[in-house]
Design an enzyme around this catalytic site. Structure first.
Site, mmCIF file in Angstrom:
data_model
loop_
_atom_site.group_PDB
_atom_site.id
_atom_site.type_symbol
_atom_site.label_atom_id
_atom_site.label_comp_id
_atom_site.label_asym_id
_atom_site.label_seq_id
_atom_site.Cartn_x
_atom_site.Cartn_y
_atom_site.Cartn_z
ATOM 1 C CG HIS A 83 -0.617 0.349 2.489
ATOM 2 N ND1 HIS A 83 -0.287 -0.572 3.456
ATOM 3 C CD2 HIS A 83 -0.492 1.559 3.085
ATOM 4 C CE1 HIS A 83 0.035 0.051 4.576
ATOM 5 N NE2 HIS A 83 -0.078 1.345 4.379
ATOM 6 C CG ASP A 219 0.418 -4.009 2.847
ATOM 7 O OD1 ASP A 219 0.941 -3.523 1.832
ATOM 8 O OD2 ASP A 219 -0.369 -3.375 3.569
ATOM 9 C CB SER A 645 2.682 1.705 6.496
ATOM 10 O OG SER A 645 1.456 1.369 7.056
HETATM 11 N N1 ARG Z 1 -5.014 0.783 7.821
HETATM 12 C C1 ARG Z 1 -3.701 0.820 7.258
HETATM 13 C C2 ARG Z 1 -3.054 2.193 7.447
HETATM 14 O O1 ARG Z 1 -3.409 3.212 7.443
HETATM 15 C C3 ARG Z 1 -3.591 0.295 5.871
HETATM 16 C C4 ARG Z 1 -4.306 1.038 4.780
HETATM 17 C C5 ARG Z 1 -4.171 0.436 3.429
HETATM 18 N N2 ARG Z 1 -4.936 -0.789 3.229
HETATM 19 C C6 ARG Z 1 -6.247 -0.836 2.829
HETATM 20 N N3 ARG Z 1 -6.830 -1.978 2.687
HETATM 21 N N4 ARG Z 1 -6.918 0.255 2.570
HETATM 22 O O2 ARG Z 1 -3.212 3.179 7.296
HETATM 23 N N1 ASP Z 2 -1.508 1.511 8.054
HETATM 24 C C1 ASP Z 2 -0.745 2.566 8.686
HETATM 25 C C2 ASP Z 2 0.227 3.200 7.684
HETATM 26 O O1 ASP Z 2 -0.048 3.201 6.506
HETATM 27 C C3 ASP Z 2 -0.077 2.102 9.912
HETATM 28 C C4 ASP Z 2 -0.946 2.278 11.119
HETATM 29 O O2 ASP Z 2 -1.697 3.257 11.189
HETATM 30 O O3 ASP Z 2 -0.818 1.460 12.022
HETATM 31 O O4 ASP Z 2 1.191 3.835 8.046
#
Ligand code: ARG
Ligand code: ASP
Length: 710
Positions: A83, A219, A645
């Site tokens: 991502h 990922d 991330s």
């Molecule tokens: N929740 C994670 C982070 O902010 C991953 C976001 C990307 N993945 C997704 N399926 N949208 O930010």
């Molecule tokens: N998914 C997040 C990122 O993209 C990581 C988090 O918020 O734990 O940095």
């Protein structure tokens, strides 16, 4: 009574400062070393950060502007999340080369794809410059004067250091402006895409599984950093060579067991652990629930149409992901804070802070802080709410947001130089093509009706943009809007742009969607911002003092500064958790789980035939766990946030165990309060990453570049 209170405070704060909490400054890690080693770490703080010899920090990078990555070979090979690489993968994708769907693997270096605009930043050194930056500054000064002095001191210092180095020099505030550190960075600008799995591996589970455990997302994506022949950053050139880092990370194939020590080294973006109770309460119980409700309604509308039509599903995939990420996270914040009694615990702590203030006349600076926090946040609240409606309801009506692109053009006159007009028209043509490619009007009409109704019902006339006050019947307004506004029709917009003449400006200026957009912007500029700005300025000063007060009150405690997008180390244990009575999560998932989730009809749960074949033959090679299964992801009690991330999660020997990519939503409150019982970060197991590279994609040459510890 006071003594009892203080005792309790120390108890609470020592509970709150439980191992696991904290994003530590790498150059000060010697103060954590003992605790880290007691938890199982076998290396030293100096192995992690040193400016005298190579250390792990030389392998950690800020990837682009928002993620972390790590270098895993002497040839600049870099790992980050799928991502995080997504935009670059998308940029290189076309119908003929759909790397998003099919994945991409450079089989030799000549096939690697340049990514102009992508940077990789490596920290070379940091220095505590608090004394120099705050020279001649004190807390009794007028805030403006104080800030001016600080800015001047910083400018002078940066200029001085710049004379002695080729590195990029910057200074950042820590502890809400109580400390300052200077950072020397090297910024690499030739970074190439080397490989990525197909999205149904790299994004397996999609938005449904986002923020959720158990998780099965592979990922990761692979890049390479290039430098000139002397190893210095250089813009793209065919003559550039793979960058040889001072240190690359070794990769462990041993996996991690429950209870094992682990640490994450990366670039957390933003946390607010030292907010007063009133602010946490407001965030968790006023602001977040509004945003969650509004976004939830929009997502329901998206879902309903996305389910009916494949094309719409793709058109709204990215919008859905964007809205859904915050929606789910904030739900977790509210639930976590309330479940943990976070506000009450903070209030309790504050009573003791107040007692501490009363104990000495010298603490006069802090004595009114908490009372003023309550007042200021109360004063701020209606405007914060108004802002939340504006961004989550008003501007999520796509036709308004799109019309906003034409705001500049609408202010042109017959005298605007024709060159400027032409440029503007050309860029609007691009914006228009991009907008209509992913626009489905029935969705937008329904979103508009729902959001405007929400707005009128919940926000009084003084707290909403003026155009709303003229609406008598929402349905009728929306119908006319979509009939009359040119922004609802690609044909009309193209016709307008293709045949643009200054005399057409009148028509644009009267367009109801543009008028609505302007009304929203005016509301922000004339009503919301003038009220919020001075309060926020005051709050920044008060938060700095409150932070200082807390540090003075507990001189023995080690505080960790809030995340500010600089390199940090955080540590804890590999472990599962119990989010609810009766629910007990194991710390890892396996390929079995991918097969359980498989659903050929749901895009996010399609499993590639090749992966199934490997699964059926249990062809995991040396990447299998000692239990014989293929581990996919694991959780740990390590304090992370957005920006982490792509960060490496490392074992007691500083070897790579996996790539951090998410948290469990039950613990997303960790940005405000960290609770080691329910806050868990999620990482993809490095063995799954290598298995996909080697066995699935046949890119074993990449694994061969790495230093593998079996
Ligand atoms: N929740 C994670 C982070 O902010 C991953 C976001 C990307 N993945 C997704 N399926 N949208 O930010
Ligand atoms: N998914 C997040 C990122 O993209 C990581 C988090 O918020 O734990 O940095």
């Amino acid at each position: 009574m006071k003594k009892l209170h203080l005792l309790i405070v120390f108890l609470i704060s020592s509970i709150m400062a439980f191992a696991g909490e904290g994003m530590w400054i790498p150059m000060l890690l010697q103060y954590n070393e003992k605790e880290m080693q007691e938890m199982g770490m076998r290396i030293t703080a100096d192995d992690i950060y040193s400016i005298n010899h190579s250390s792990l920090k030389d392998a950690i990078v800020l990837f682009g502007g928002g993620c972390t990555g790590e270098i895993v070979s002497d040839y600049g090979l870099l790992l980050t999340n799928h991502h995080c690489g997504y935009d670059w993968i998308q940029k290189h994708s076309s119908v003929e080369h759909d790397y998003l769907t099919n994945g991409f693997w450079a089989m030799d270096r000549s096939q690697e794809l340049p990514c102009p605009g992508l940077t990789v930043t490596i920290l070379r050194e940091m220095r505590d410059v608090t004394e120099k930056v705050t020279f001649n500054v004190n807390d009794d000064m007028e805030e403006k004067e104080r800030q001016q002095l600080i800015d001047e001191n910083m400018k002078k210092l940066i200029a001085e250091v710049e004379k002695t180095t080729d590195y990029k020099v910057s200074i950042k505030p820590y502890f809400l402006g109580n400390e300052y550190y200077l950072l020397l960075n090297e910024v690499f600008t030739d970074v190439r895409l080397v490989g990525c799995p197909p999205s149904n591996i790299g994004k397996f589970g999609g938005d449904t599984d986002n923020w959720v455990w158990p998780r099965h997302t592979g990922d990761f994506s692979v890049f390479r950093v290039y430098a000139d022949k002397d190893g210095h950053p250089a813009t793209y050139s065919a003559d550039n060579v793979p960058y040889k880092p001072a240190k690359h990370l070794d990769v462990s194939l041993k996996g991690a067991d429950e209870g094992d020590f682990a640490f994450v080294f990366g670039y957390p973006a933003r946390t607010s652990e030292y907010l007063p109770a009133v602010a946490v309460d407001q965030e968790a119980n006023v602001i977040d629930p509004i945003a969650v409700r509004l976004r939830g309604e929009i997502l329901d509308i998206y879902n309903q149409y996305q389910e009916q039509d494949r094309k719409v599903r793709i058109q709204y995939a990215s919008k859905h992901a964007g809205l859904g990420n915050g929606w789910k996270k904030w739900m977790g914040v509210t639930e976590g804070i309330n479940h943990f009694h976070g506000v009450e615990k903070k209030r309790f702590y504050e009573e003791s802070f107040q007692d501490w203030c009363y104990q000495s006349r010298q603490r006069y600076l802090y004595i009114n802080l908490l009372k003023q926090f309550d007042e200021k946040y109360k004063a701020l609240e209606p405007y914060k709410v108004a802002y939340t409606y504006l961004t989550n309801a008003g501007l999520n009506i796509e036709i308004f947001d799109f019309a906003g692109n034409f705001n500049k053009l609408s202010k042109f006159t017959a005298d605007t130089p024709s060159e400027e007009v032409e440029q503007t028209i050309a860029s609007l043509k691009k914006a228009s093509a991009a907008f209509f490619k992913d626009y489905y009007q029935p969705i937008d009409e329904e979103v508009a009706k729902t959001m405007l109704r929400e707005y009128l019902e919940h926000q009084s006339a003084d707290f909403r943009p003026s155009f709303l006050n003229e609406i008598k019947d929402v349905d009728a307004y929306v119908e006319i809007l979509f009939k009359k506004s040119m922004f609802a029709s690609e044909e009309k917009v193209n016709d307008f742009l293709d045949n643009f003449k200054p005399k057409h400006l009148k028509k644009l200026q009267k367009d109801p969607a543009l008028l609505a957009y302007q009304s929203m912007i005016d509301f922000y500029l004339d009503v919301v911002n003038p009220k919020m700005k001075p309060i926020n300025d005051d709050l920044a000063r008060m938060q700095r003092l409150y932070m200082k007060g807390q540090m003075l009150m507990e001189p023995e405690k080690r505080f960790s500064p809030d995340a500010n997008f600089t390199l940090r180390v955080t540590y804890g244990k590999v472990e599962g958790f119990k989010p609810q009575d009766g629910k007990n999560y194991r710390h890892f998932t396996t390929l079995e789980g991918i097969m359980e989730k498989e659903n050929p009809d749901i895009y996010d749960y399609v499993v590639e035939p090749r992966l199934k074949e490997l699964y059926n033959n249990k062809d995991y090679g040396r990447y299998a766990d000692k239990d014989g299964t293929m581990h996919v992801a694991f959780t740990a009690s390590v304090h992370t946030t957005g920006g982490n991330s792509g960060s490496p999660i490392l074992n007691a020997d500083g070897q790579l165990l996996g790539l951090n990519f998410d948290r469990c939503w039950e613990g997303t409150m960790s940005d405000l309060i960290y609770d080691p019982d329910i806050c868990r970060n999620i990482s993809v197991d490095i063995r799954y990453v290598l298995f996909i590279m080697d066995k699935f994609a046949g890119a074993k040459h990449l694994v061969d570049e790495m230093t593998i510890v079996e």
